[in-house]
Design a protein around this motif. Structure first.
Motif, PDB file in Angstrom:
ATOM      1  N   VAL A  18      47.794  50.593  24.011  1.00 13.61           N
ATOM      2  CA  VAL A  18      48.310  51.331  25.158  1.00 13.61           C
ATOM      3  C   VAL A  18      47.314  51.226  26.315  1.00 13.61           C
ATOM      4  N   HIS A  19      47.829  50.861  27.463  1.00 12.60           N
ATOM      5  CA  HIS A  19      47.047  50.792  28.702  1.00 12.60           C
ATOM      6  C   HIS A  19      47.580  51.899  29.601  1.00 12.60           C
ATOM      7  N   ILE A  20      46.792  52.963  29.738  1.00 14.23           N
ATOM      8  CA  ILE A  20      47.240  54.175  30.437  1.00 14.23           C
ATOM      9  C   ILE A  20      46.773  54.142  31.879  1.00 14.23           C
ATOM     10  N   ARG A  21      47.677  54.548  32.767  1.00 18.44           N
ATOM     11  CA  ARG A  21      47.361  54.583  34.192  1.00 18.44           C
ATOM     12  C   ARG A  21      47.812  55.904  34.782  1.00 18.44           C
ATOM     13  N   GLY A  22      46.924  56.526  35.552  1.00 17.91           N
ATOM     14  CA  GLY A  22      47.251  57.778  36.220  1.00 17.91           C
ATOM     15  C   GLY A  22      46.481  57.902  37.516  1.00 17.91           C
ATOM     16  N   ASP A  23      46.966  58.758  38.409  1.00 19.70           N
ATOM     17  CA  ASP A  23      46.298  58.903  39.703  1.00 19.70           C
ATOM     18  C   ASP A  23      45.351  60.098  39.760  1.00 19.70           C
ATOM     19  N   SER A  24      45.069  60.727  38.610  1.00 18.38           N
ATOM     20  CA  SER A  24      44.095  61.817  38.554  1.00 18.38           C
ATOM     21  C   SER A  24      42.749  61.260  38.097  1.00 18.38           C
ATOM     22  N   GLU A  25      41.844  61.091  39.049  1.00 20.03           N
ATOM     23  CA  GLU A  25      40.516  60.569  38.722  1.00 20.03           C
ATOM     24  C   GLU A  25      39.789  61.503  37.762  1.00 20.03           C
ATOM     25  N   LEU A  26      39.964  62.804  37.933  1.00 20.22           N
ATOM     26  CA  LEU A  26      39.322  63.782  37.057  1.00 20.22           C
ATOM     27  C   LEU A  26      39.719  63.556  35.600  1.00 20.22           C
TER      28      LEU A  26
END
Length: 198
Positions: free
Chosen positions: A133-141
């Motif tokens: 799984v390659h996870i991507r999100g826009d929450s840097e925290l």
């Protein structure tokens, strides 16, 4: 409401092998039915209809998967911080969108909602049987906390981080990266649509 074209007898065997309790159908047209993870699957000749609030887990068991890699996008939303909150996720493989969803989660802060979205996306990827799984999100925290680059001081966020790390052990390989909001727009839209629809 997903409709899965399949042999209903084979589908029944798949669900029974997964440990689900198969029930008789409610009408002459229904072959069988099963409840799992907040949804219901009803089998008819040549197809299974999945209905309910959280269809992804049951749909994953029915569709099956031979492993492989998936890209999982996640986003959480909170109106009020804390306030009414929701999650959105999208799973994409080489053939396109595998599944996507959005749902409300009650009252939460934005960071709590982001973690819950990540947990949900990871659970669905696991249930679909992906190996990588390659996870991507826009929450840097969230991304930096999960990677261990930043500390997690808030007790609830720490619990969520531990849960994510536990889920990630189900995969042969995983990675998580921060992406700009425009790359994550579909997960964001699903989270906000869930709040609008509630």
């Amino acid at each position: 409401m997903p409709v899965i074209e399949c042999d209903e007898t084979t589908a029944r065997e798949q669900l029974a092998d997964a440990g689900l309790d198969i029930q008789q159908g409610n009408t002459d047209h229904e072959r069988w039915r099963v409840e799992y993870g907040g949804s219901t699957a009803v089998a008819y000749e040549g197809k299974v209809v999945v209905q309910g609030e959280e269809t992804a887990r049951l749909e994953a068991l029915l569709r099956g998967n031979d492993g492989g890699r998936v890209h999982a996008y996640f986003d959480g939303a909170s109106r009020g911080n804390p306030g009414p909150a929701s999650v959105g996720y999208v799973l994409v493989d080489d053939s396109g969108i595998v599944t996507e969803g959005g749902e409300t989660i009650g009252t939460a802060t934005n960071n709590q909602a982001e973690y819950r979205a990540l947990i949900r996306a990871t659970e669905v990827a696991r249930d679909y049987g992906f190996d990588d799984v390659h996870i991507r999100g826009d929450s840097e925290l969230i991304v930096k906390q999960v990677r261990g680059e930043w500390d997690t001081n808030d007790p609830e966020l720490r619990e969520n981080r531990v849960r994510v790390r536990e889920l990630l052990t189900d995969f042969d390989d995983w990675q998580i990266e921060h992406v700009p909001r425009e790359i994550n727009d579909r997960a964001d839209q699903l989270a906000n649509d869930a709040l609008d629809d509630d």
